[in-house]
Scaffold this active site. Structure first.
Site, PDB file in Angstrom:
ATOM      1  N   PRO A 274       0.825  -1.216   0.000  1.00 31.19           N
ATOM      2  CA  PRO A 274       0.000   0.000   0.000  1.00 31.19           C
ATOM      3  C   PRO A 274       0.856   1.263   0.000  1.00 31.19           C
ATOM      4  CG  PRO A 274       0.106  -0.899   2.208  1.00 31.19           C
ATOM      5  CD  PRO A 274       0.832  -1.876   1.319  1.00 31.19           C
ATOM      6  N   GLY A 275       0.414   2.272  -0.693  1.00 32.86           N
ATOM      7  CA  GLY A 275       1.084   3.575  -0.683  1.00 32.86           C
ATOM      8  C   GLY A 275       0.080   4.679  -0.429  1.00 32.86           C
ATOM      9  N   TYR A 316      -4.247  13.893 -14.200  1.00 35.45           N
ATOM     10  CA  TYR A 316      -5.334  12.928 -14.199  1.00 35.45           C
ATOM     11  C   TYR A 316      -6.725  13.564 -14.217  1.00 35.45           C
ATOM     12  CZ  TYR A 316      -1.633   9.907 -12.219  1.00 35.45           C
ATOM     13  OH  TYR A 316      -0.474   9.221 -11.974  1.00 35.45           O
ATOM     14  N   CYS A 343       2.347  29.195 -16.034  1.00 31.45           N
ATOM     15  CA  CYS A 343       1.895  29.621 -17.367  1.00 31.45           C
ATOM     16  C   CYS A 343       1.402  28.446 -18.198  1.00 31.45           C
ATOM     17  CB  CYS A 343       3.021  30.358 -18.083  1.00 31.45           C
ATOM     18  SG  CYS A 343       3.485  31.889 -17.256  1.00 31.45           S
TER      19      CYS A 343
END
Length: 417
Positions: A274-275, A316, A343
């Site tokens: 898991p992260g 995403y 920008c």
């Protein structure tokens, strides 16, 4: 983030006012809760109960030394994908024999470093990688512990950029070729086959794909036993998601309990990676409103944090909660696009957010503990922000803010003639 709550009209993390953190350390600033990190880790560790297991935190999610230190003290293992991440784990007090090395492009230099450090296992992702690792181990006079990362061709039902377990993804060895790859690995004199694993993606909200992938891995483990290849561990991967907006995040303890029940009685140790599920909800990005632009077709709240600090919305189109840090004076709320100063038109943290804000107000972008600072950059020559860990009521600066001079300290002008 359960450790974040309003108190007397201002947001506090573990009782520490976020406004005080902004005053002391400036903005933008990443802020993490040690208690939240520890609680999330324990959901996995305690959820697996008496099952022989090792929870290997995915370092790529958030790699600050203090976060790794917190997890090392809890007995965590670590899932790394580069030599740099190995160096971080060791510098933070992590044990090399609890490190698994994943990733599709390991270099010879990285393999040497990992072998010399004595890591637990290489998660090998291709047949050419087997050959390279055999050569490197032979040159060092060692045997490299290996597991093959199997691509089970299972749809994780997540964003296509973070899906890793289907046939069209670059990761792992196809399930149909895995048995032959194991037989080949077992014949190489400087490799020691010790495990099997898979990882099908990230921000997984439905556990059914994980269950399907596990069954394919167990089926293969049974076939390998018939071939005389015994395994010491089964790596079920990671990727469990968190709540950003209105998602229903998996119940980690319930999932781990089901996993423990399914694997009870097996001799292999069980590894998880898991992260996001450990670091994601434990961190936020603190930012200040610089300007309100009200003369356009839309209203814009321009803040001092940009896509250089938090890339996920631009990369995403991900959604993060954005909330005021204090109630401030009574103001009318309006709908704003919350944007940064970089920008690029993609430099947007949130579209059409209902906020009552004025220039100078502080905002907190929540659920930013995973893939926030870890994916930050110096685009537009912007110094990366500081990182602060809140630990039992104390705010500790665990990474200083970069300076403009530090950005070009390794660069050189042309010689004079």
């Amino acid at each position: 983030m359960t450790f974040l709550e309003p108190v007397e009209g201002e947001l506090r993390l573990e009782g520490m006012p976020l406004a005080e953190i902004a005053r002391r350390f400036g903005t933008p600033c990443y802020v993490y809760s040690r208690a939240a990190i520890e609680a999330a880790f324990r959901d996995f560790d305690e959820g697996l109960g008496a099952l022989d297991h090792l929870v290997c935190y995915a370092v790529k999610a958030s790699s600050n030394l203090a976060i790794l230190d917190v997890l090392a003290r809890l007995g965590a293992g670590f899932d790394i994908v580069s030599g740099g991440e190995l160096a971080r784990v060791l510098a933070a007090g992590g044990r090399a024999d609890r490190v698994i090395f994943s990733g599709v492009g390991k270099t010879e230099a990285e393999m040497r470093l990992a072998l010399e450090a004595g890591i637990k296992c290489f998660n090998v992702e291709s047949e050419p990688e087997l050959e390279r690792l055999e050569s490197v181990a032979a040159a060092l006079g060692r045997r490299a512990p290996v597991a093959l990362r199997i691509n089970p061709d299972v749809d994780a039902r997540t964003h296509p950029y973070i899906s890793t377990g289907m046939a069209g993804n670059k990761f792992g060895i196809p399930h149909a070729r895995a048995r032959g790859a194991y037989q080949h690995a077992a014949r190489l004199p400087h490799l020691e086959v010790v495990g099997i694993g898979c990882h099908i993606g990230s921000q997984i909200l439905e556990t059914a794909p994980l269950d399907e992938a596990l069954e394919r891995v167990l089926e293969l483990a049974t076939a390998l036993a018939a071939d005389g290849i015994s395994l010491r561990h089964i790596d079920v991967g990671g990727g469990l998601g968190i709540r950003y907006r209105d998602e229903e995040a998996p119940d980690i303890r319930a999932y781990c309990a089901r996993l423990a029940a399914r694997l009870a009685g097996r001799r292999e140790q069980v590894l998880l990676e898991p992260g996001r599920a450990i670091a994601g909800a434990a961190g936020l990005l603190l930012t200040r409103v610089e300007y309100l632009k009200l003369d356009k077709a839309k209203r814009f709240a321009v803040v001092d944090a940009s896509m250089s600090e938090l890339l996920r919305p631009a990369l995403y189109e991900s959604w993060h909660p954005i909330v005021p840090v204090g109630t401030g004076a009574a103001r009318e709320s309006a709908r704003y696009d919350v944007v940064g100063p970089v920008c690029e038109s993609s430099d947007v943290h949130g579209l059409d957010r209902e906020l009552a804000v004025a220039p100078g107000d502080l905002l907190a972008i929540l659920a930013a503990g995973a893939y926030g600072m870890a994916m930050s950059s110096n685009y537009n020559s912007r110094p990366r922000p500081c990182e602060v860990l809140v630990d039992r009521g104390a705010a500790l600066e665990v990474r200083a803010r970069e300076t403009p001079e530090s950005l070009f300290a390794l660069e050189r002008r042309l010689p004079t003639r």
